[in-house]
Design an enzyme around this catalytic site. Structure first.
Site, PDB file in Angstrom:
ATOM      1  N   MET A  30     -21.493  40.533  58.721  1.00 45.12           N
ATOM      2  CA  MET A  30     -22.703  39.831  59.169  1.00 45.12           C
ATOM      3  C   MET A  30     -23.014  38.694  58.198  1.00 45.12           C
ATOM      4  O   MET A  30     -24.157  38.241  58.100  1.00 45.12           O
ATOM      5  CB  MET A  30     -23.879  40.803  59.270  1.00 45.12           C
ATOM      6  CG  MET A  30     -23.622  41.880  60.336  1.00 45.12           C
ATOM      7  SD  MET A  30     -25.114  42.550  61.060  1.00 45.12           S
ATOM      8  CE  MET A  30     -25.888  43.267  59.637  1.00 45.12           C
ATOM      9  N   HIS A  37     -17.403  42.472  50.445  1.00 43.14           N
ATOM     10  CA  HIS A  37     -16.704  41.968  51.638  1.00 43.14           C
ATOM     11  C   HIS A  37     -15.327  41.428  51.257  1.00 43.14           C
ATOM     12  O   HIS A  37     -14.347  41.618  51.972  1.00 43.14           O
ATOM     13  CB  HIS A  37     -17.494  40.821  52.279  1.00 43.14           C
ATOM     14  CG  HIS A  37     -18.840  41.199  52.788  1.00 43.14           C
ATOM     15  ND1 HIS A  37     -20.004  40.825  52.166  1.00 43.14           N
ATOM     16  CD2 HIS A  37     -19.209  41.920  53.878  1.00 43.14           C
ATOM     17  CE1 HIS A  37     -21.037  41.284  52.848  1.00 43.14           C
ATOM     18  NE2 HIS A  37     -20.589  41.959  53.897  1.00 43.14           N
ATOM     19  N   GLU A 148     -17.104  51.563  52.813  1.00 40.98           N
ATOM     20  CA  GLU A 148     -17.624  52.937  52.822  1.00 40.98           C
ATOM     21  C   GLU A 148     -19.094  53.021  52.414  1.00 40.98           C
ATOM     22  O   GLU A 148     -19.661  54.104  52.447  1.00 40.98           O
ATOM     23  CB  GLU A 148     -16.776  53.835  51.913  1.00 40.98           C
ATOM     24  CG  GLU A 148     -15.463  54.217  52.569  1.00 40.98           C
ATOM     25  CD  GLU A 148     -14.702  55.290  51.817  1.00 40.98           C
ATOM     26  OE1 GLU A 148     -14.787  55.304  50.569  1.00 40.98           O
ATOM     27  OE2 GLU A 148     -14.034  56.099  52.483  1.00 40.98           O
ATOM     28  N   LYS A 149     -19.697  51.904  52.006  1.00 43.44           N
ATOM     29  CA  LYS A 149     -21.137  51.970  51.730  1.00 43.44           C
ATOM     30  C   LYS A 149     -21.857  52.412  53.005  1.00 43.44           C
ATOM     31  O   LYS A 149     -22.755  53.223  52.967  1.00 43.44           O
ATOM     32  CB  LYS A 149     -21.680  50.627  51.242  1.00 43.44           C
ATOM     33  CG  LYS A 149     -23.151  50.735  50.873  1.00 43.44           C
ATOM     34  CD  LYS A 149     -23.646  49.511  50.157  1.00 43.44           C
ATOM     35  CE  LYS A 149     -23.803  48.332  51.100  1.00 43.44           C
ATOM     36  NZ  LYS A 149     -24.852  48.555  52.125  1.00 43.44           N
TER      37      LYS A 149
END
Ligand code: PAF
Length: 280
Positions: A30, A37, A148-149
């Site tokens: 996003m 990222h 995985e957050k």
């Protein structure tokens, strides 16, 4: 790096690449990109011929209009990072391009989507399933990369993939942290300096709870985490659950799972932060 803004163009390009037998790694984002990222991009770069990253603040997954309004939008900086990270195609569509008409699909996501984020943010996971299924259908990825957050999100996406019959590999990638332990998040920029100084208490408490868990029950461990985090100024735990890492169902005894994962959501002021820890 090529920037594509229309679905038709993305579909044509990726169909062509698939026909040539090139593997495609998709990194859906996003925007408001950070090193977390970029670690997904790095991994995708290593494992695929072509890397596509999407930057789209998906309105259907926001159940809180203020959160959608204040979500950081930093397209120029995002493009510089993606290009520097070796992304081949950045897909940056408008809302009208993705949703020329409202997406009325309701996914039968089942129990993985009913607890934690699913319970706190009604409609959120259905919105995630809508956008991710569209991105998969447009991009034909060989692999797709998720951090995985957002631990529960990965389970929900796996369920959506099963429902829709997509043929691809979902690649979960480890949480990236600041030096002081705070999980990287696009929302961290909204913390005041004082809140930013306190926020690492979340990760620190989760880490301490790993020791605690060795000789305490699930209930005691949950209480330890919740009370410790709540004892810091500005911090209010929304939930802390210890769940099975595959089904996302809360456990009441350590013996009920061989993959216990603690998932927390905390309001630090009005910024909603999430984090998680594996107990094994
Ligand atoms: O994790 C996110 O950033 C979003 O939920 C995703 C997967 C890009 C879908 O909008």
């Amino acid at each position: 790096m090529e920037i594509i803004r229309t679905v038709a163009e993305l579909e044509a390009r990726t169909a062509d690449l698939s026909r040539q037998g090139r593997s495609i790694g998709l990194v859906p984002t996003m925007g408001a990109l950070h090193a977390g990222h970029m670690s997904l991009v790095d991994r995708a770069r290593k494992e695929n011929d072509i890397v596509v990253a999407s930057v789209f603040v998906n309105p259907t997954q926001f159940n809180n209009p203020d959160d959608l309004r204040t979500y950081p939008r930093t397209e120029e900086a995002d493009c510089a990072l993606l290009s520097g990270g070796g992304v081949d195609i950045a897909f940056i569509p408008s809302v009208e391009e993705i949703y020329p008409e409202p997406d009325t699909r309701v996914f039968d996501l089942g129990p993985v989507a009913e607890v934690m984020e699913g319970a706190m943010r009604p409609g959120h996971f259905n919105g995630v399933a809508q956008i991710v299924s569209k991105l998969f259908a447009m991009t034909h990825p060989t692999r797709a990369y998720f951090g995985e957050k957002d631990f529960q999100q990965i389970a929900v996406i796996r369920r959506m993939v099963e429902l829709e019959g997509f043929d691809l590999e979902i690649v979960p990638c480890p949480i990236l942290r600041e030096q002081d332990g705070l999980a990287l998040s696009s929302r961290n920029v909204r913390l005041t300096p004082e809140q930013r100084a306190i926020a690492p208490a979340i990760a620190k408490t989760l880490l301490e709870s790993k020791e605690w868990a060795k000789n305490h029950s699930v209930e005691q461990t949950k209480r330890f985490v919740t009370e410790t985090v709540n004892s810091f100024p500005h911090m209010k735990v929304e939930y802390y659950e210890i769940v099975d890492g595959k089904t996302m169902q809360p456990v009441s005894d350590w013996s009920q799972t061989d993959e216990p994962v603690g998932c927390i959501t905390v309001y630090c002021g009005d910024v909603r932060l999430i984090d998680n820890i594996r107990y094994q």
